[in-house]
Write a protein that holds these residues in place. Sequence first.
Motif, PDB file in Angstrom:
ATOM      1  N   VAL B  40       0.842  -1.191   0.000  1.00 58.84           N
ATOM      2  CA  VAL B  40       0.000   0.000   0.000  1.00 58.84           C
ATOM      3  C   VAL B  40       0.882   1.248   0.000  1.00 58.84           C
ATOM      4  N   ALA B  41       0.660   2.098  -0.983  1.00 57.62           N
ATOM      5  CA  ALA B  41       1.388   3.370  -1.033  1.00 57.62           C
ATOM      6  C   ALA B  41       1.019   4.210   0.180  1.00 57.62           C
ATOM      7  N   GLY B  42       1.995   4.866   0.755  1.00 58.46           N
ATOM      8  CA  GLY B  42       1.737   5.763   1.879  1.00 58.46           C
ATOM      9  C   GLY B  42       0.885   6.937   1.427  1.00 58.46           C
ATOM     10  N   CYS B  43       0.385   7.704   2.383  1.00 59.82           N
ATOM     11  CA  CYS B  43      -0.489   8.827   2.029  1.00 59.82           C
ATOM     12  C   CYS B  43       0.297   9.946   1.342  1.00 59.82           C
ATOM     13  N   ASP B  44       1.621   9.830   1.278  1.00 61.56           N
ATOM     14  CA  ASP B  44       2.413  10.831   0.554  1.00 61.56           C
ATOM     15  C   ASP B  44       2.996  10.245  -0.742  1.00 61.56           C
ATOM     16  N   GLU B  45       2.382   9.147  -1.228  1.00 54.54           N
ATOM     17  CA  GLU B  45       2.897   8.530  -2.454  1.00 54.54           C
ATOM     18  C   GLU B  45       1.808   8.443  -3.514  1.00 54.54           C
ATOM     19  N   ASP B  46       2.216   8.462  -4.767  1.00 56.21           N
ATOM     20  CA  ASP B  46       1.313   8.197  -5.879  1.00 56.21           C
ATOM     21  C   ASP B  46       2.129   7.537  -6.983  1.00 56.21           C
ATOM     22  N   SER B  47       1.517   7.372  -8.158  1.00 58.66           N
ATOM     23  CA  SER B  47       2.234   6.642  -9.200  1.00 58.66           C
ATOM     24  C   SER B  47       3.496   7.393  -9.646  1.00 58.66           C
ATOM     25  N   ILE B  48       3.466   8.720  -9.615  1.00 54.28           N
ATOM     26  CA  ILE B  48       4.669   9.468 -10.019  1.00 54.28           C
ATOM     27  C   ILE B  48       5.795   9.253  -9.013  1.00 54.28           C
ATOM     28  N   THR B  49       5.477   9.382  -7.726  1.00 55.44           N
ATOM     29  CA  THR B  49       6.563   9.275  -6.731  1.00 55.44           C
ATOM     30  C   THR B  49       7.156   7.864  -6.726  1.00 55.44           C
ATOM     31  N   MET B  50       6.292   6.851  -6.912  1.00 55.19           N
ATOM     32  CA  MET B  50       6.812   5.474  -6.921  1.00 55.19           C
ATOM     33  C   MET B  50       7.671   5.216  -8.157  1.00 55.19           C
ATOM     34  N   ALA B  51       7.260   5.804  -9.288  1.00 58.16           N
ATOM     35  CA  ALA B  51       8.057   5.663 -10.511  1.00 58.16           C
ATOM     36  C   ALA B  51       9.431   6.300 -10.332  1.00 58.16           C
ATOM     37  N   VAL B  52       9.454   7.437  -9.642  1.00 52.97           N
ATOM     38  CA  VAL B  52      10.731   8.119  -9.403  1.00 52.97           C
ATOM     39  C   VAL B  52      11.622   7.247  -8.515  1.00 52.97           C
ATOM     40  N   GLU B  53      11.028   6.664  -7.473  1.00 55.02           N
ATOM     41  CA  GLU B  53      11.806   5.782  -6.591  1.00 55.02           C
ATOM     42  C   GLU B  53      12.417   4.619  -7.375  1.00 55.02           C
ATOM     43  N   ALA B  54      11.603   3.995  -8.227  1.00 53.04           N
ATOM     44  CA  ALA B  54      12.121   2.885  -9.038  1.00 53.04           C
ATOM     45  C   ALA B  54      13.196   3.400 -10.003  1.00 53.04           C
ATOM     46  N   GLY B  55      12.976   4.597 -10.539  1.00 51.24           N
ATOM     47  CA  GLY B  55      13.947   5.200 -11.459  1.00 51.24           C
ATOM     48  C   GLY B  55      15.282   5.458 -10.778  1.00 51.24           C
ATOM     49  N   VAL B  56      15.222   5.941  -9.535  1.00 48.19           N
ATOM     50  CA  VAL B  56      16.454   6.190  -8.784  1.00 48.19           C
ATOM     51  C   VAL B  56      17.204   4.875  -8.577  1.00 48.19           C
ATOM     52  N   ASP B  57      16.469   3.814  -8.235  1.00 47.18           N
ATOM     53  CA  ASP B  57      17.087   2.493  -8.041  1.00 47.18           C
ATOM     54  C   ASP B  57      17.746   2.030  -9.336  1.00 47.18           C
TER      55      ASP B  57
END
Lengths: 398, 483
Positions: B40-57
Amino acid sequence: MAEGIKDKVAIVGMGCTKFGELWDKSAEDLMVEAFLEALEDAGLEKKDIQAAWLGTCFEEIHVGKSALPLAMTLKLPFIPVTRTENFCATGSEAFRGACYAVAAGAYDIVLALGVEKLKDTGYGGLPEFSSVLGGKPRLIFPNVTAPGAFAMMATRYFDRYGLDPQEGKLTMAKISAKSHRNGALNPKAHLRREVSVEQIMNAPIVAWPLGLFDCCGVSDGAAAAIITTPEIAKKLRPDPVYVKALQIAASSGEEMMYAGWDGAHVETTYRAGMRAYREAGIKNPREELSILELHDCFSITELVTYEDLQISPRGRAKEDIDAGFYDLDGQIPCQTDGGLKCFGHPIGASGLRMLYEVYKQLQGKAGPRQIKNPRLGLTHNLGGFPVMSVCSVVILGN
Amino acid sequence: MAGIVSYGAYVPWYRLNRQTILWTMGWFNPAAMLPGKKAVAGCDEDSITMAVEAGVDCLQGFPREKVDGLYFATTTAPYKERQNAGIAAAALDLREDLRTADFTDSLKAGTAALLSANEAVRAQGAAQVLVAAADTRLGKMGSAQEYFFGDGAAAFLLGEENVIAELKGFYSLSADFADHRRAARDVFDRAWEERWMRDAGYLQFIPRAVAGLLKKYGLNPGDLAKVIYACPYNREHAAIAKKLGLPPEKVQDNLMSEVGDTGAAYPLMMLAAALEEAQPGDKILVVSYGNGADALYFEVTEEIVNRKDRKGVRGHLADQNDLGSYEKYAVFKNLLPLEVGIRGEEVAFTQLSTLFRERRSVLGLVGVRCQKCGTPQFPAQRVCVNPECGAVDQMEPYRFSDRRGRLFTYTADRLAASLNPPAIYGIVDFEGGGRYMFDLTDCEQDALKVGMPVRMSFRRKYSDEARGIYGYFWKAVPLREGR
């Protein structure tokens, strides 16, 4: 070379309303009350006032911006009026403008008045900061409240000086308990109940490690001062109070963005304090000061201020607190009127409220809170957060 | 040779045990029960923020300035107009002479983006293209989708140098098979009868796509080391393997026990998980599902051994926190109104012109370093903050987002408005210099210590629903062991 304004201006009249949750009073009511008390105290009339400074901070939510709320409420007859704002140091900023105008010889008799009607904002605590930080910081600044911003200093202080959380909280609790004892003696104070160290320790946490009683009251109120030259002051009353020093320091950004700051003190307090001592000719503040009115918005703020003003040694304020050094019967009584903690904190009025207490103490008119033979009193009015602050230090004497 | 050069993944910290859903919503729909947990994405996450996290990895060790494009795949884009890939590109501090595109509207958007990126590389249109897929789909309370859907992201860098998995071929099917749908105005997924979706959907399109690809390239199932297909139904997932004649060890786990069906990102996350285990020479098939299917055929190269240091799916699964209550999940997903008080209701308007001017600071966490004294500082300053220096206009850009820091101090604030109180924030000292105050996320107060290491994570800072603006910035995540 400029040498400051020591003994160049005097306070001849002061007024201060009762602070508190004054649901039935408007900012206009509070301004009129504080002004009338100050006029009566000085033995002057409205027509004698040649210029005025108004201090309000969040108050623009209520009365609006500009000098007009003061000018139009008091019906000041087309004289120069300036509105000042410097976060919680707003009241001292109004006082500074007034003092410098007299010291410069521009006017003979001037008014400084601070007011805040926080209980019409709808918030418990201060209103949201997002609207006061400006557009760019709002995009990046964390979701900070005032207790949280100061709690971070407590976290850091405990870590730096090796206090475990219980020990640290106990030390802070003693500071608040002392202010509650003093506030109980003050009929104008917002909070007039004594509170035990145990109650303080067990109160709900607001922002770890600060609990409810580590935080000051959020209040309505106004305070005013009438300032003039020493020559006129002597003619008006036998006991005018003189300004010995008036300093202000604003953060340069170092604390927030440069790794030099230790996070366990307020740099602007130290800077303004040292400059004030120089201006007043004070060599040893621990021996020379008689009374302190510090900006105890939170207990931790008062604790680090003891050290920033070089009264307690760095990291060792606890020893003085434990010894009762700052109690009403201690060596340098602090917050004799209850401080922000119990007198309350109507932002724009607080700096002038501190001066009001020191003024009354120096004149021997502080009633059951009167201390013996005060000579020099210091007020410390802090705006902003430890990581970005403005700090005013004023020293008064007779 | 064109194909995957690097990969990364992201799974949010929070898990909701599906038993917790049953305890709360079982009174309504006990038949929807499913075992395991969902991410479950936290209340401060959405598809953009998760994509950025994966992109950083994914981009660890790869220079950002050499990326020529970013394709973002999702069915849950925060914006319909304002390119979501553009926000992600700014967060990743990619160049502005960049090809960006959003791939959306179908669960096969992720594989479509992968294929398009690979074709751009092969056509010499770009040397490297980053594909980031993320989804955070929502089922109504009590729906089967609520059990199935999970949140997560995966990212792949496509290029022709240092390829770890060559994209050797594909086979695509397209059909207006409307098993799931969301109209433009819809928040929640709607579905047709489940038996039809399983029997006429998953059990038909996936085997057809695999058969089509095998035939197209003259392959036999026995040639394949791993087959990945996006089927969240465990029984049908096994049935497809049987139908294709694949032994269990050749079938990639469908992530349902730990993550859930992550929409457009789902087959890509499974591909990332497969690459974590892959050996040189492995032939891998990836099949997406949604209004048809895309089958992609990869062959792993010797270079794979140099890309085993991604956090990936496995790394994220090792670091999770049980959300505990369904009600908290419901609040995070905006299913229930929470009393946020006057502080929570007050959202100052966002000055979009200011945001554009300050985009490198706000979205990219790019500050400056003084060329005279070497002091890094955030946000960008013209006058050096070092009191011993004070140089004016001698700054060079300096990115903080990929730097670790130390927690200088912190608090846990119960007065500040938050959907996940207490609001935790603190001051971070970056390794190599630089200090600023940040919100902290994905942590609990009791685990915090002055001096502990933190990393930076791109998050949604606020949601201004009345004006349709989502504010993004970076938060600090304390590094526990294994992070």
